[in-house]
Scaffold this motif. Sequence first.
Motif, PDB file in Angstrom:
ATOM      1  N   LYS A  59      -0.450  -1.450  -3.053  1.00 49.01           N
ATOM      2  CA  LYS A  59       0.309  -1.215  -1.909  1.00 49.01           C
ATOM      3  C   LYS A  59       0.107  -2.511  -1.176  1.00 49.01           C
ATOM      4  CE  LYS A  59      -0.037   2.544   0.465  1.00 49.01           C
ATOM      5  NZ  LYS A  59      -0.397   3.782   1.110  1.00 49.01           N
ATOM      6  N   LEU A  60       1.237  -3.376  -1.439  1.00 49.89           N
ATOM      7  CA  LEU A  60       0.858  -4.811  -0.890  1.00 49.89           C
ATOM      8  C   LEU A  60       1.936  -5.266   0.425  1.00 49.89           C
ATOM      9  CD1 LEU A  60       1.457  -6.553  -4.571  1.00 49.89           C
ATOM     10  CD2 LEU A  60      -0.859  -6.532  -3.100  1.00 49.89           C
ATOM     11  N   VAL A  61       1.348  -5.782   1.376  1.00 53.11           N
ATOM     12  CA  VAL A  61       2.168  -5.990   2.584  1.00 53.11           C
ATOM     13  C   VAL A  61       2.270  -7.434   2.501  1.00 53.11           C
ATOM     14  CG1 VAL A  61       1.242  -3.826   3.729  1.00 53.11           C
ATOM     15  CG2 VAL A  61      -0.035  -6.079   3.993  1.00 53.11           C
ATOM     16  N   PRO A  62       3.626  -7.855   3.348  1.00 47.47           N
ATOM     17  CA  PRO A  62       3.871  -9.029   3.444  1.00 47.47           C
ATOM     18  C   PRO A  62       2.657  -9.853   4.361  1.00 47.47           C
ATOM     19  CG  PRO A  62       5.845  -7.779   4.351  1.00 47.47           C
ATOM     20  CD  PRO A  62       4.484  -7.114   3.998  1.00 47.47           C
ATOM     21  N   LYS A  63       2.336 -11.063   3.952  1.00 46.72           N
ATOM     22  CA  LYS A  63       1.387 -11.947   4.732  1.00 46.72           C
ATOM     23  C   LYS A  63       1.998 -12.281   6.072  1.00 46.72           C
ATOM     24  CE  LYS A  63      -2.194 -14.728   4.860  1.00 46.72           C
ATOM     25  NZ  LYS A  63      -3.578 -14.328   4.657  1.00 46.72           N
ATOM     26  N   ASP A  74      -6.870   0.188   3.810  1.00 48.29           N
ATOM     27  CA  ASP A  74      -7.888   0.996   2.952  1.00 48.29           C
ATOM     28  C   ASP A  74      -7.596   1.818   1.847  1.00 48.29           C
ATOM     29  OD1 ASP A  74      -9.908  -0.098   4.812  1.00 48.29           O
ATOM     30  OD2 ASP A  74      -9.955   1.930   5.946  1.00 48.29           O
ATOM     31  N   ASP A  75      -6.093   2.039   1.892  1.00 50.97           N
ATOM     32  CA  ASP A  75      -5.650   2.941   0.862  1.00 50.97           C
ATOM     33  C   ASP A  75      -4.556   2.113   0.111  1.00 50.97           C
ATOM     34  OD1 ASP A  75      -3.641   2.769   2.882  1.00 50.97           O
ATOM     35  OD2 ASP A  75      -3.004   4.699   2.426  1.00 50.97           O
ATOM     36  N   PHE A  76      -4.955   0.906  -0.447  1.00 50.82           N
ATOM     37  CA  PHE A  76      -4.153  -0.142  -1.037  1.00 50.82           C
ATOM     38  C   PHE A  76      -3.870   0.157  -2.574  1.00 50.82           C
ATOM     39  CE2 PHE A  76      -8.481  -1.582  -0.966  1.00 50.82           C
ATOM     40  CZ  PHE A  76      -8.789  -1.770  -2.384  1.00 50.82           C
ATOM     41  N   VAL A  77      -4.309   1.191  -3.067  1.00 49.45           N
ATOM     42  CA  VAL A  77      -3.948   1.406  -4.619  1.00 49.45           C
ATOM     43  C   VAL A  77      -3.928   2.896  -4.619  1.00 49.45           C
ATOM     44  CG1 VAL A  77      -6.192   1.150  -5.464  1.00 49.45           C
ATOM     45  CG2 VAL A  77      -4.449   0.771  -6.701  1.00 49.45           C
ATOM     46  N   TYR A  78      -3.139   3.299  -5.623  1.00 49.11           N
ATOM     47  CA  TYR A  78      -3.116   4.607  -6.123  1.00 49.11           C
ATOM     48  C   TYR A  78      -2.675   4.881  -7.382  1.00 49.11           C
ATOM     49  CZ  TYR A  78       1.967   4.557  -4.856  1.00 49.11           C
ATOM     50  OH  TYR A  78       3.240   4.109  -4.674  1.00 49.11           O
ATOM     51  N   PHE A  79      -2.926   5.690  -8.042  1.00 44.45           N
ATOM     52  CA  PHE A  79      -2.595   6.218  -9.728  1.00 44.45           C
ATOM     53  C   PHE A  79      -1.431   7.207  -9.460  1.00 44.45           C
ATOM     54  CE2 PHE A  79      -6.803   4.383  -9.653  1.00 44.45           C
ATOM     55  CZ  PHE A  79      -6.669   3.572 -10.715  1.00 44.45           C
ATOM     56  N   THR A  80      -0.368   7.019 -10.289  1.00 43.96           N
ATOM     57  CA  THR A  80       0.619   7.961 -10.435  1.00 43.96           C
ATOM     58  C   THR A  80       1.081   8.067 -11.995  1.00 43.96           C
ATOM     59  OG1 THR A  80       2.849   8.634  -9.858  1.00 43.96           O
ATOM     60  CG2 THR A  80       2.470   6.203 -10.219  1.00 43.96           C
ATOM     61  N   ASP A  81       1.914   9.031 -12.576  1.00 41.68           N
ATOM     62  CA  ASP A  81       2.044   9.173 -13.757  1.00 41.68           C
ATOM     63  C   ASP A  81       3.440   8.516 -14.095  1.00 41.68           C
ATOM     64  OD1 ASP A  81       0.165  11.167 -14.140  1.00 41.68           O
ATOM     65  OD2 ASP A  81       1.588  12.899 -13.744  1.00 41.68           O
TER      66      ASP A  81
END
Length: 145
Positions: free
Chosen positions: A133-137, A110-117
């Motif tokens: 945030k990518l996980v191995p298939k 659910d938290d697969f993307v975030y923003f940073t500086d």
Amino acid sequence: MFTLRPGEKISRKLLHDKYGGKRQGGISPSQKTPNIFIFSDSDVGNQYGYTDGWFENVFHYTGEGQKGDQELKHGNKAILKHNSEKRKIHLFDGVSKIVTYQCELELKSDDFVYFTDAPETGGGPIRQVIVFKLVPKVIGQETKP
């Protein structure tokens, strides 16, 4: 059909001739096959404010866009929508000439993307970048890499 196995090396030109996608940039969605190719090289990426890497079996991948805040469009949007569009994400080590195939990845939590500086290209001002945030298939009972 994608036939590369983890650890195989291929020229980026040949990869795109065979499977489609653009020959430059870190995110290369193919119009020819249902694949999205992502390329990562920390030595090159750090110059552009990209800090990709593995953390606890999750690959944190900085989105595309070298100036200004990154947006969820173009290659970033392709990654975001890869599941609904039935496209596979393939990670390569290296960004030009000869690249090494690492594994297939997917957005899963659910938290697969975030923003940073991060700084703009050339040491410009700080801007917001997207990090996926990518996980191995998971294939059968095995995971890659």
